[in-house]
Write a protein that holds these residues in place. Structure first.
Motif, PDB file in Angstrom:
ATOM      1  N   VAL A 139       0.891  -1.153   0.000  1.00 45.74           N
ATOM      2  CA  VAL A 139       0.000   0.000   0.000  1.00 45.74           C
ATOM      3  C   VAL A 139       0.932   1.206   0.000  1.00 45.74           C
ATOM      4  N   ILE A 140       0.803   2.080  -0.979  1.00 46.02           N
ATOM      5  CA  ILE A 140       1.776   3.163  -1.177  1.00 46.02           C
ATOM      6  C   ILE A 140       1.123   4.522  -0.975  1.00 46.02           C
ATOM      7  N   LEU A 141       1.813   5.390  -0.272  1.00 41.29           N
ATOM      8  CA  LEU A 141       1.404   6.787  -0.123  1.00 41.29           C
ATOM      9  C   LEU A 141       2.430   7.646  -0.854  1.00 41.29           C
ATOM     10  N   PHE A 142       1.988   8.355  -1.894  1.00 38.61           N
ATOM     11  CA  PHE A 142       2.872   9.213  -2.679  1.00 38.61           C
ATOM     12  C   PHE A 142       2.886  10.606  -2.048  1.00 38.61           C
ATOM     13  N   GLU A 143       4.066  11.035  -1.572  1.00 40.20           N
ATOM     14  CA  GLU A 143       4.157  12.300  -0.842  1.00 40.20           C
ATOM     15  C   GLU A 143       4.642  13.479  -1.689  1.00 40.20           C
ATOM     16  N   ASP A 144       5.636  13.245  -2.563  1.00 41.39           N
ATOM     17  CA  ASP A 144       6.162  14.382  -3.321  1.00 41.39           C
ATOM     18  C   ASP A 144       7.046  13.886  -4.462  1.00 41.39           C
ATOM     19  N   SER A 145       7.399  14.805  -5.361  1.00 43.65           N
ATOM     20  CA  SER A 145       8.330  14.498  -6.447  1.00 43.65           C
ATOM     21  C   SER A 145       9.167  15.732  -6.727  1.00 43.65           C
ATOM     22  N   ARG A 146      10.306  15.543  -7.378  1.00 42.54           N
ATOM     23  CA  ARG A 146      11.191  16.657  -7.721  1.00 42.54           C
ATOM     24  C   ARG A 146      12.088  16.241  -8.872  1.00 42.54           C
ATOM     25  N   ASP A 147      12.600  17.232  -9.588  1.00 42.36           N
ATOM     26  CA  ASP A 147      13.549  16.949 -10.657  1.00 42.36           C
ATOM     27  C   ASP A 147      14.843  16.435 -10.066  1.00 42.36           C
TER      28      ASP A 147
END
Length: 218
Positions: free
Chosen positions: A153-161
């Motif tokens: 079960v995955i919680l996606f918190e943030d992304s960045r270059d």
């Protein structure tokens, strides 16, 4: 010690005249040539020079244009699908993701609330990477994600270059690579079919060398 034993036994072999046996003589000569070969390669490698311009060109070719995306996520790893769906139901009811991870995740990051930190897609097994790449920030998977490690079960918190590494950080690897290429050229001119290994290109500064729990082994 092994060195002492080797010295004593080699001296005993000399006393017994074993060094004069044809097969032993041949083996000794081959060992001598191998030592000399390695010494020659080392000396020739050390004498290769690499200019700043060559380093910069190699960096531009191999690193500067390389960009990607890094993700920050948490996950809960369990052994079966039913348990994963049960946890998703609890999340739907307002349960705290980190608390559920601490209580239920079988991976080492469970104690940290399932926190995987920052990672690139290349660090993860394909099903996990594909799931994260399509998620919205702040959302969790409504369907469990299956990998060879179990159900996630995955919680996606943030992304960045993901920025490429600096020239200084990869300079030693580039220098060794260029020296190896120059040495191969020298050996080719000598007509020697000698293999010279060069180190693999190092990953970006903030990218671990192998697959992490996001891979997910944790």
């Amino acid at each position: 010690s092994e060195i002492v034993t080797t010295v004593l036994l080699s001296e005993e072999a000399e006393k017994r005249g074993l060094a004069d046996l044809p097969a032993v003589k041949e083996a000794i000569e081959m060992s001598r040539r191998i030592v000399l070969r390695d010494a020659a390669l080392s000396d020739m490698m050390n004498k290769q020079t690499v200019s700043d311009e060559e380093l910069k060109a190699a960096y531009e070719k191999s690193y500067k244009s390389v960009k990607g995306v890094e993700y920050k996520a948490r996950h809960i790893l369990v052994a079966d699908e039913a348990k994963a769906r049960e946890l998703i139901g609890k999340l739907d009811g307002g349960a705290d993701f980190a608390a559920l991870a601490k209580e239920n995740s079988t991976g080492p990051t469970g104690k940290d609330g399932g926190d995987l930190g920052w990672f690139s897609a290349e660090m993860m097994v394909k099903p996990f990477a594909e799931a994260v790449a399509t998620m919205e920030k702040g959302k969790y998977t409504k369907e469990p994600v299956k990998t060879q490690f179990g159900w996630h079960v995955i919680l996606f918190e943030d992304s960045r270059d993901q920025e490429p590494p600096t020239l200084e950080s990869v300079k030693p690897q580039l220098e060794q690579q260029l020296k190896s290429e120059k040495l191969r050229a020298v050996l080719a001119e000598m007509g020697k079919d000698v293999k010279v290994s060069s180190p693999q290109m190092a990953p970006a500064d903030n990218a671990p060398a192998g697959k992490s729990e996001a891979a997910p082994a944790k």
